[in-house]
Design a protein around this motif. Structure first.
Motif, PDB file in Angstrom:
ATOM      1  N   LYS A   2     -24.215  36.293 -34.119  1.00  0.00           N
ATOM      2  CA  LYS A   2     -23.823  35.182 -34.406  1.00  0.00           C
ATOM      3  C   LYS A   2     -22.180  35.309 -34.352  1.00  0.00           C
ATOM      4  O   LYS A   2     -21.644  36.285 -35.045  1.00  0.00           O
ATOM      5  CB  LYS A   2     -24.243  34.483 -35.853  1.00  0.00           C
ATOM      6  N   ILE A   3     -21.479  34.124 -33.769  1.00  0.00           N
ATOM      7  CA  ILE A   3     -20.174  34.246 -33.732  1.00  0.00           C
ATOM      8  C   ILE A   3     -19.503  33.028 -34.531  1.00  0.00           C
ATOM      9  O   ILE A   3     -20.030  31.946 -34.423  1.00  0.00           O
ATOM     10  CB  ILE A   3     -19.748  34.316 -32.218  1.00  0.00           C
ATOM     11  N   GLU A   4     -18.414  33.209 -35.167  1.00  0.00           N
ATOM     12  CA  GLU A   4     -17.909  32.139 -35.959  1.00  0.00           C
ATOM     13  C   GLU A   4     -16.376  32.106 -35.501  1.00  0.00           C
ATOM     14  O   GLU A   4     -15.786  32.997 -35.235  1.00  0.00           O
ATOM     15  CB  GLU A   4     -17.949  32.265 -37.441  1.00  0.00           C
ATOM     16  N   LEU A   5     -15.618  30.883 -35.501  1.00  0.00           N
ATOM     17  CA  LEU A   5     -14.306  30.820 -34.929  1.00  0.00           C
ATOM     18  C   LEU A   5     -13.324  31.035 -36.099  1.00  0.00           C
ATOM     19  O   LEU A   5     -13.598  30.757 -37.375  1.00  0.00           O
ATOM     20  CB  LEU A   5     -13.984  29.346 -34.690  1.00  0.00           C
ATOM     21  N   GLY A   6     -12.334  32.003 -35.647  1.00  0.00           N
ATOM     22  CA  GLY A   6     -11.484  32.365 -36.534  1.00  0.00           C
ATOM     23  C   GLY A   6     -10.319  31.294 -36.302  1.00  0.00           C
ATOM     24  O   GLY A   6     -10.417  30.247 -36.209  1.00  0.00           O
ATOM     25  N   ARG A   7      -8.971  32.098 -36.551  1.00  0.00           N
ATOM     26  CA  ARG A   7      -7.810  31.325 -36.390  1.00  0.00           C
ATOM     27  C   ARG A   7      -7.607  30.801 -34.915  1.00  0.00           C
ATOM     28  O   ARG A   7      -7.976  31.740 -34.048  1.00  0.00           O
ATOM     29  CB  ARG A   7      -6.667  32.111 -36.744  1.00  0.00           C
ATOM     30  N   CYS A   8      -6.830  29.693 -34.901  1.00  0.00           N
ATOM     31  CA  CYS A   8      -6.581  29.246 -33.419  1.00  0.00           C
ATOM     32  C   CYS A   8      -5.433  30.082 -32.765  1.00  0.00           C
ATOM     33  O   CYS A   8      -4.544  30.280 -33.500  1.00  0.00           O
ATOM     34  CB  CYS A   8      -6.301  27.766 -33.379  1.00  0.00           C
ATOM     35  N   LEU A   9      -5.663  30.293 -31.811  1.00  0.00           N
ATOM     36  CA  LEU A   9      -4.490  31.095 -30.848  1.00  0.00           C
ATOM     37  C   LEU A   9      -3.991  30.321 -29.791  1.00  0.00           C
ATOM     38  O   LEU A   9      -3.250  30.879 -29.019  1.00  0.00           O
ATOM     39  CB  LEU A   9      -5.079  32.494 -30.266  1.00  0.00           C
ATOM     40  N   LEU A  10      -3.987  29.315 -29.931  1.00  0.00           N
ATOM     41  CA  LEU A  10      -3.412  28.123 -28.909  1.00  0.00           C
ATOM     42  C   LEU A  10      -1.890  28.403 -28.722  1.00  0.00           C
ATOM     43  O   LEU A  10      -1.380  28.426 -27.610  1.00  0.00           O
ATOM     44  CB  LEU A  10      -3.925  26.674 -29.100  1.00  0.00           C
ATOM     45  N   GLN A  11      -1.252  28.589 -29.801  1.00  0.00           N
ATOM     46  CA  GLN A  11       0.255  28.630 -29.690  1.00  0.00           C
ATOM     47  C   GLN A  11       0.486  30.031 -29.168  1.00  0.00           C
ATOM     48  O   GLN A  11       1.571  30.128 -28.228  1.00  0.00           O
ATOM     49  CB  GLN A  11       0.842  28.648 -31.220  1.00  0.00           C
ATOM     50  N   GLU A  12      -0.041  30.991 -29.350  1.00  0.00           N
ATOM     51  CA  GLU A  12       0.127  32.212 -28.473  1.00  0.00           C
ATOM     52  C   GLU A  12      -0.167  32.121 -27.025  1.00  0.00           C
ATOM     53  O   GLU A  12       0.755  32.651 -26.255  1.00  0.00           O
ATOM     54  CB  GLU A  12      -0.781  33.378 -28.975  1.00  0.00           C
ATOM     55  N   ARG A  13      -1.347  31.527 -26.795  1.00  0.00           N
ATOM     56  CA  ARG A  13      -1.657  31.226 -25.386  1.00  0.00           C
ATOM     57  C   ARG A  13      -0.490  30.484 -24.662  1.00  0.00           C
ATOM     58  O   ARG A  13      -0.093  30.618 -23.666  1.00  0.00           O
ATOM     59  CB  ARG A  13      -2.828  30.760 -25.384  1.00  0.00           C
ATOM     60  N   LEU A  14       0.200  29.332 -25.429  1.00  0.00           N
ATOM     61  CA  LEU A  14       1.007  28.506 -24.841  1.00  0.00           C
ATOM     62  C   LEU A  14       2.216  29.468 -24.463  1.00  0.00           C
ATOM     63  O   LEU A  14       2.968  29.001 -23.538  1.00  0.00           O
ATOM     64  CB  LEU A  14       1.455  27.144 -25.826  1.00  0.00           C
ATOM     65  N   ASN A  15       2.752  30.179 -25.567  1.00  0.00           N
ATOM     66  CA  ASN A  15       3.748  31.204 -25.374  1.00  0.00           C
ATOM     67  C   ASN A  15       3.616  32.068 -24.226  1.00  0.00           C
ATOM     68  O   ASN A  15       4.585  32.355 -23.599  1.00  0.00           O
ATOM     69  CB  ASN A  15       4.056  31.892 -26.642  1.00  0.00           C
ATOM     70  N   GLU A  16       2.423  32.474 -23.912  1.00  0.00           N
ATOM     71  CA  GLU A  16       2.087  33.421 -22.799  1.00  0.00           C
ATOM     72  C   GLU A  16       2.336  32.643 -21.572  1.00  0.00           C
ATOM     73  O   GLU A  16       2.864  33.238 -20.422  1.00  0.00           O
ATOM     74  CB  GLU A  16       0.807  34.121 -22.984  1.00  0.00           C
ATOM     75  N   SER A  17       1.891  31.303 -21.582  1.00  0.00           N
ATOM     76  CA  SER A  17       1.889  30.803 -20.277  1.00  0.00           C
ATOM     77  C   SER A  17       3.311  29.906 -20.017  1.00  0.00           C
ATOM     78  O   SER A  17       3.527  29.054 -19.116  1.00  0.00           O
ATOM     79  CB  SER A  17       0.995  29.591 -20.281  1.00  0.00           C
ATOM     80  N   ASP A  18       4.098  30.115 -21.037  1.00  0.00           N
ATOM     81  CA  ASP A  18       5.659  29.483 -20.754  1.00  0.00           C
ATOM     82  C   ASP A  18       5.416  27.769 -20.850  1.00  0.00           C
ATOM     83  O   ASP A  18       6.148  27.209 -20.199  1.00  0.00           O
ATOM     84  CB  ASP A  18       6.303  29.845 -19.588  1.00  0.00           C
ATOM     85  N   MET A  19       4.366  27.251 -21.370  1.00  0.00           N
ATOM     86  CA  MET A  19       4.193  25.858 -21.563  1.00  0.00           C
ATOM     87  C   MET A  19       4.440  25.229 -22.858  1.00  0.00           C
ATOM     88  O   MET A  19       4.124  25.978 -23.669  1.00  0.00           O
ATOM     89  CB  MET A  19       2.721  25.763 -21.118  1.00  0.00           C
ATOM     90  N   ALA A  20       5.152  24.271 -23.055  1.00  0.00           N
ATOM     91  CA  ALA A  20       5.271  23.702 -24.218  1.00  0.00           C
ATOM     92  C   ALA A  20       4.304  22.956 -24.653  1.00  0.00           C
ATOM     93  O   ALA A  20       3.555  22.413 -23.750  1.00  0.00           O
ATOM     94  CB  ALA A  20       6.751  23.012 -24.241  1.00  0.00           C
ATOM     95  N   LEU A  21       4.133  22.672 -25.966  1.00  0.00           N
ATOM     96  CA  LEU A  21       2.934  21.733 -26.437  1.00  0.00           C
ATOM     97  C   LEU A  21       3.255  20.417 -25.765  1.00  0.00           C
ATOM     98  O   LEU A  21       2.071  19.827 -25.630  1.00  0.00           O
ATOM     99  CB  LEU A  21       3.195  21.816 -28.255  1.00  0.00           C
ATOM    100  N   GLU A  22       4.229  19.934 -25.861  1.00  0.00           N
ATOM    101  CA  GLU A  22       4.751  18.580 -25.162  1.00  0.00           C
ATOM    102  C   GLU A  22       4.152  18.364 -23.824  1.00  0.00           C
ATOM    103  O   GLU A  22       3.564  17.588 -23.382  1.00  0.00           O
ATOM    104  CB  GLU A  22       6.157  18.181 -25.311  1.00  0.00           C
TER     105      GLU A  22
END
Length: 71
Positions: A2-22
């Motif tokens: 069974k897998i549970e979701l931990g902390r969201c890593l979206l900010q890290e993935r955005l930083n890696e892709s050089d894409m801003a949240l906006e």
């Protein structure tokens, strides 16, 4: 296993892709506040949203969250 979701890593993935949240919110037509809620772990992304985000920033859906194995 069974897998549970931990902390969201979206900010890290955005930083890696050089894409801003906006930029992501504009591309997907989501309010920036909604994306921020995912980043701040206030909301869990629905699968459809996670797929769209992963496709937009060039990562796998599994890369958007820390995954925890539960035995």
């Amino acid at each position: 296993m069974k897998i549970e979701l931990g902390r969201c890593l979206l900010q890290e993935r955005l930083n890696e892709s050089d894409m801003a949240l906006e930029d992501l919110s504009r591309q997907l037509r989501y309010k920036p506040e909604r994306i921020s809620d995912y980043i701040d772990n206030k909301r869990v992304m629905p699968l459809k949203t996670a797929i769209s985000i992963a496709n937009s920033i060039g990562c796998r859906v599994q890369d958007l969250y820390e995954l925890e194995s539960i035995d």
